[in-house]
Design an enzyme around this catalytic site. Structure first.
Site, PDB file in Angstrom:
ATOM      1  N   GLU A  62      -5.082   7.255  -1.419  1.00 49.01           N
ATOM      2  CA  GLU A  62      -4.073   8.072  -2.109  1.00 49.01           C
ATOM      3  C   GLU A  62      -3.030   8.628  -1.132  1.00 49.01           C
ATOM      4  O   GLU A  62      -2.657   9.794  -1.200  1.00 49.01           O
ATOM      5  CB  GLU A  62      -4.742   9.195  -2.919  1.00 49.01           C
ATOM      6  CG  GLU A  62      -5.534   8.618  -4.080  1.00 49.01           C
ATOM      7  CD  GLU A  62      -5.997   9.674  -5.062  1.00 49.01           C
ATOM      8  OE1 GLU A  62      -5.249  10.631  -5.310  1.00 49.01           O
ATOM      9  OE2 GLU A  62      -7.098   9.508  -5.594  1.00 49.01           O
ATOM     10  N   SER A 103      -2.600   9.600   6.090  1.00 48.84           N
ATOM     11  CA  SER A 103      -2.137  10.821   6.769  1.00 48.84           C
ATOM     12  C   SER A 103      -0.687  10.659   7.198  1.00 48.84           C
ATOM     13  O   SER A 103       0.103  11.612   7.153  1.00 48.84           O
ATOM     14  CB  SER A 103      -3.005  11.115   7.994  1.00 48.84           C
ATOM     15  OG  SER A 103      -4.255  11.621   7.582  1.00 48.84           O
ATOM     16  N   GLY A 162     -28.556  11.060  19.247  1.00 50.12           N
ATOM     17  CA  GLY A 162     -29.099   9.757  18.845  1.00 50.12           C
ATOM     18  C   GLY A 162     -29.496   9.737  17.379  1.00 50.12           C
ATOM     19  O   GLY A 162     -29.299   8.743  16.674  1.00 50.12           O
ATOM     20  N   GLN A 173     -22.075  13.784  16.768  1.00 48.50           N
ATOM     21  CA  GLN A 173     -22.239  14.143  18.179  1.00 48.50           C
ATOM     22  C   GLN A 173     -23.329  15.206  18.344  1.00 48.50           C
ATOM     23  O   GLN A 173     -24.168  15.106  19.236  1.00 48.50           O
ATOM     24  CB  GLN A 173     -20.898  14.652  18.729  1.00 48.50           C
ATOM     25  CG  GLN A 173     -20.854  14.776  20.239  1.00 48.50           C
ATOM     26  CD  GLN A 173     -20.936  13.425  20.943  1.00 48.50           C
ATOM     27  OE1 GLN A 173     -20.662  12.386  20.345  1.00 48.50           O
ATOM     28  NE2 GLN A 173     -21.348  13.435  22.191  1.00 48.50           N
ATOM     29  N   GLY A 228       0.855  -1.186   0.000  1.00 47.42           N
ATOM     30  CA  GLY A 228       0.000   0.000   0.000  1.00 47.42           C
ATOM     31  C   GLY A 228       0.881   1.222   0.000  1.00 47.42           C
ATOM     32  O   GLY A 228       1.249   1.744  -1.058  1.00 47.42           O
ATOM     33  N   SER A 229       1.282   1.650   1.202  1.00 49.86           N
ATOM     34  CA  SER A 229       2.180   2.808   1.308  1.00 49.86           C
ATOM     35  C   SER A 229       3.524   2.522   0.641  1.00 49.86           C
ATOM     36  O   SER A 229       4.129   3.400   0.035  1.00 49.86           O
ATOM     37  CB  SER A 229       2.401   3.163   2.777  1.00 49.86           C
ATOM     38  OG  SER A 229       1.179   3.529   3.377  1.00 49.86           O
TER      39      SER A 229
END
Lengths: 380, 246
Positions: A363, A366, A340, A336, A131-132
């Protein structure tokens, strides 16, 4: 310095909003539930010129810049991340790779069809084991007369099943050699080339993701983009633009999460007044809006650098990193604020929450963005 | 077939409305402007459909300052061939209609189309005035327009049904909902809009016949009062004494 939108950007924004409200919002939960890839929507987006935003007019595209491109992707993602992701992947990866590295004949052959969405494009770099660490790929192309024969597979590929053509980067040299990989264009129907089973995903469910398989797949040398051995270097450059693309996706989701939070918090009353009037919620909105503004500024800064062909690696990585994290934070706060109801599919917050997480992974995670940024800083 | 479509600039439907100068002027600060939807969705799009079927041209016309240019370019992006802006601040219906009529009468249009009203002032006057000033027939509130040679067949919504009208030769029409479907401009249209002619012509000097003395906003919505379902006496008392409706 001028921070205002150009007339073109304003017009594009209005056009994309009109389209998203009319064609996407009414159906997006249905597509999300059933993981349907709504190909007819992409044909309509093609008619509007939104599938070849950056492609020059001589190749059938819209000939616009990253300034308008960000508006396109972010305004779609503000309504539905899935459609935004597919538009981003089609425009900046498959189409972008051919646009930047194809020769004139290749551009004439494929770009007009991609720009109008007659062809849906896929792009393959990632594999199950890489992946990376994309450079460690195992899929191999071996020269055979006027062709190459490809064997292996690519993983997590957007439009792997519905795509009409794919740009794939495969090994043609030694493992670990950044000049040992080559980019090929492969058309659907090529013997030995097929798409696998669709992934069942957390979010971005209307954007199709699957494997690509190559089983003695014979591809003519005429389908090589640029030179043999340059595929990986090309891919990294494509991803520089791709980061702006995914940045726009994150920005759109962050804005959409803020939009629905403002709306809901003004309607929902607790303790005798709208919850927006309680500081606990008002401060959340303030944080969300501030982060959106900051993310938007850095994203347009990256676009400015890219449009003017200045070095963009560091700022585009920063923009991708920030917008993605803001998308996740804002979507989390949106759920939040909705309480509910935010946990149900009655309100859009939960979908932003699920969709947003792709932004910090796809892509370049982080963490990879931070690696790119720190390397650039230390090189300076 | 030469078609002239009147385009007016109005505040976006979500705009916050306020007034300045002692409630005599609309406060444009922070307001986003759009093409009047009746002009854009119905008059302009039907004009474009007729042009495409009959090989004609669509020109838009507006009375306004340079602040009109962005919305005019959107009309060009949707598909109009050319635009004319009469360089004057619009003041009232007569002034606008008179400026448009003075320009249109020398340019031989087969039809002048406008929306049934603007969504800000709701005047519904400009179309009728243009027709009168140009001595042309006027068909208002049209929902369908077909053209066959020099004969136009127009359907109008009337109370409880439809009226069908035929007009021979040039005419003025105001378009209502249903005449066409909104067209979203495409990227190519947006790019081309910059190169299409937007001609600014000096005003003929028509003056307004009316003057706005003041505006006021509708009273703010008051809070909803909940009455216990069992307490009919309280409800009746409130309706009688407070709301004064019974």
């Amino acid at each position: 310095m001028d921070f205002s939108f150009t007339e073109n950007q304003t017009m594009v924004q209005q056009m994309v909003r009109d389209f998203a409200e009319k064609e996407i919002r009414p159906n997006m939960m249905k597509w999300d539930e059933s993981q349907e890839f709504p190909i007819e929507v992409f044909k309509k987006l093609g008619d509007l010129g939104l599938m070849g935003v950056l492609v020059p007019e001589e190749y059938g595209g819209s000939g616009m810049s990253y300034d308008e491109y960000i508006v396109v992707v972010s305004e779609i993602a503000r309504v539905c991340g899935s459609i935004g992701l597919s538009v981003a992947a089609h425009n900046s990866l498959c189409t972008g790779h051919i646009m930047y590295f194809g020769n004139d004949e290749q551009k004439k052959k494929w770009l007009p069809k991609l720009a109008t969405a007659e062809h849906i494009g896929a792009w393959g770099l990632t594999e199950t084991g890489t992946g990376s660490d994309a450079g460690g790929m195992a899929t191999v192309a071996v020269e055979d007369g006027d062709d190459y024969i490809i064997n292996g597979s690519k993983n997590f590929i957007t439009h792997a099943i519905s795509g009409n053509i794919a740009v794939v980067i495969v090994r043609t040299g030694e493992k670990g050699d950044s000049h040992g990989m080559t980019a090929f264009v492969i058309e659907k129907g090529t013997p030995g080339f097929s798409g696998g089973k669709k992934e069942d995903k957390l979010g971005m469910r209307a954007s199709e993701t699957a494997c690509l398989f190559f089983d003695d797949c014979r591809v003519p040398k005429a389908n090589i983009l640029g030179k043999v051995g340059e595929g990986f270097i090309q891919a990294m450059k494509v991803l520089d633009g791709g980061r702006i693309s995914i940045g726009a996706l994150g920005l759109g989701i962050a804005k959409g999460a803020l939009d629905c939070s403002i709306k809901y918090s003004k309607e929902r009353e607790q303790f005798g007044k709208p919850i927006s009037q309680h500081q606990a919620i008002g401060f959340k909105l303030a944080d969300m809006a501030t982060e959106v503004e900051a993310a938007e500024l850095i994203l347009y800064q990256a676009a400015y650098l890219k449009n003017n062909k200045f070095p963009v690696v560091k700022v585009s990585a920063m923009a991708k990193y920030l917008t993605s994290e803001v998308a996740v934070r804002n979507s989390n706060e949106a759920v939040q604020i909705h309480g509910g109801y935010g946990y149900t599919k009655e309100y859009p917050a939960e979908k932003f929450y699920r969709d947003s997480k792709l932004c910090t992974i796809g892509e370049g995670t982080s963490e990879i963005q931070k690696l790119v940024i720190s390397r650039e800083l230390l090189r300076e | 077939m030469k078609i002239l479509v009147c385009i007016s600039k109005v505040p976006d439907t979500t705009a916050k409305i306020s007034f300045t100068d002692g409630d005599t002027k609309f406060n444009e600060a922070g307001v986003q402007f759009i093409i009047n939807p009746y002009d854009e969705w119905y008059a302009l799009v039907r004009g474009l459909e007729l042009k495409e079927a009959n090989n004609g041209t669509v020109t838009t016309i507006s009375v306004g300052g340079p602040d009109y240019d962005p919305i005019i370019r959107k009309a060009l992006a949707i598909g109009a061939d050319a635009a004319v802006r009469i360089d004057a601040q619009p003041t009232d219906s007569y002034q606008v209609a008179s400026e448009i009529a003075n320009y249109a009468k020398d340019n031989g249009y087969d039809m002048v189309l406008c929306g049934k009203e603007t969504i800000d002032y709701n005047g519904s006057q400009v179309g009728g005035m243009i027709a009168e000033l140009m001595d042309l027939p006027y068909v208002s509130l049209a929902v369908k327009l077909e053209v066959n040679g020099t004969i136009a067949t127009i359907e109008r919504d009337v109370q409880g049904g439809t009226e069908v009208v035929e007009v021979s030769g040039a005419f003025v029409l105001s378009a209502s909902k249903g005449m066409a479907e909104q067209r979203i401009p495409n990227m190519r249209g947006i790019m081309q809009a910059r190169t299409k002619p937007l001609t600014v012509v000096p005003a003929s000097g028509s003056s307004a016949m009316t003057e706005v003395v003041s505006y006021e906003l509708p009273p703010a919505k008051t809070a909803c009062k909940m009455v216990d379902a069992e307490d009919m006496d309280e409800l009746i008392s409130l309706l009688h004494n407070e709301a004064k409706v019974i």
